[in-house]
Design a protein around this motif. Structure first.
Motif, PDB file in Angstrom:
ATOM      1  N   LEU A 131       0.830  -1.202   0.000  1.00  0.00           N
ATOM      2  CA  LEU A 131       0.000   0.000   0.000  1.00  0.00           C
ATOM      3  C   LEU A 131       0.869   1.258   0.000  1.00  0.00           C
ATOM      4  N   ARG A 134       0.870   4.131  -2.794  1.00  0.00           N
ATOM      5  CA  ARG A 134       0.602   5.543  -2.474  1.00  0.00           C
ATOM      6  C   ARG A 134       1.698   6.473  -2.978  1.00  0.00           C
ATOM      7  N   THR A 135       2.910   5.992  -3.144  1.00  0.00           N
ATOM      8  CA  THR A 135       4.011   6.846  -3.595  1.00  0.00           C
ATOM      9  C   THR A 135       4.383   6.581  -5.045  1.00  0.00           C
ATOM     10  N   LEU A 195      -0.709   3.787 -11.352  1.00  0.00           N
ATOM     11  CA  LEU A 195      -1.528   3.687 -10.153  1.00  0.00           C
ATOM     12  C   LEU A 195      -2.688   2.716 -10.331  1.00  0.00           C
ATOM     13  N   CYS A 216      -3.022  -0.562  -8.233  1.00  0.00           N
ATOM     14  CA  CYS A 216      -4.171  -0.580  -7.338  1.00  0.00           C
ATOM     15  C   CYS A 216      -4.981  -1.861  -7.533  1.00  0.00           C
ATOM     16  N   THR A 270      -5.911   9.865  -4.742  1.00  0.00           N
ATOM     17  CA  THR A 270      -5.099   9.728  -3.532  1.00  0.00           C
ATOM     18  C   THR A 270      -5.997   9.729  -2.300  1.00  0.00           C
ATOM     19  N   ILE A 326      -7.344   6.198  -1.847  1.00  0.00           N
ATOM     20  CA  ILE A 326      -6.267   5.320  -1.364  1.00  0.00           C
ATOM     21  C   ILE A 326      -5.956   5.628   0.098  1.00  0.00           C
ATOM     22  N   ASP A 327      -5.911   6.905   0.459  1.00  0.00           N
ATOM     23  CA  ASP A 327      -5.655   7.284   1.854  1.00  0.00           C
ATOM     24  C   ASP A 327      -6.765   6.770   2.772  1.00  0.00           C
ATOM     25  N   ALA A 354      -6.329   3.089   3.201  1.00  0.00           N
ATOM     26  CA  ALA A 354      -5.188   2.824   4.088  1.00  0.00           C
ATOM     27  C   ALA A 354      -5.589   2.954   5.551  1.00  0.00           C
TER      28      ALA A 354
END
Length: 150
Positions: free
Chosen positions: A27, A31-32, A38, A42, A101, A104-105, A108
């Motif tokens: 993950l 994210r980076t 992506l 993903c 993002t 994804i955040d 996470a």
């Protein structure tokens, strides 16, 4: 590598934490990563989380409940989490413009909370659980490219 049936080199609670650490690592890489990759990464990550949770639901939790019926409420909560996370993964994977993002955040944060709860609530019972062949589907992963983790 997951131990073979009857050959437990590492306690299952430690292996669960290591599996979660691998998912956390994937993950973090996601994210980076490069925005151009992506979506592909993903989708691979979503598949890894889904396979891990399906292995827990179908194998590990069944064994835990067979030996520890007192964990029924905890296991029910974990399965409920898995269903909620599966819905999030489906929505993220289906975003037309690819995952954001923010999505994804959010994923996470939810996964971190879930992993910590799972590790805290079932570790001791898991160490006493025999491997009837369920461990490979819970502890073995691929990285975001589909290969073994580096």
């Amino acid at each position: 590598m997951a131990p073979q049936h009857g050959d437990r080199a590492v306690a299952f609670s430690l292996q669960l934490k290591q599996a979660h650490q691998e998912l956390r690592r994937q993950l973090a890489t996601l994210r980076t990563g490069n925005p151009g990759t992506l979506t592909t990464h993903c989708l691979a990550f979503c598949a890894a989380v889904t396979a891990h949770h399906q292995g827990e639901d179908a194998g590990m939790f069944a064994e835990l409940l067979r030996l520890r019926p007192d964990l029924e409420g905890t296991v029910a909560k974990l399965v409920e989490d898995h269903e909620m996370i599966a819905g999030l993964l489906t929505r993220i994977a289906g975003l037309a413009d690819g995952p954001s993002t923010d999505s994804i955040d959010g994923l996470a944060a939810i996964l971190e909370s879930h992993f910590r709860f799972e590790e805290r609530t079932i570790s001791a019972a898991l160490d006493a659980t025999p491997d009837t062949g369920w461990s490979a589907s819970v502890f073995e992963f691929r990285d975001a490219t589909g290969g073994p983790p580096s």
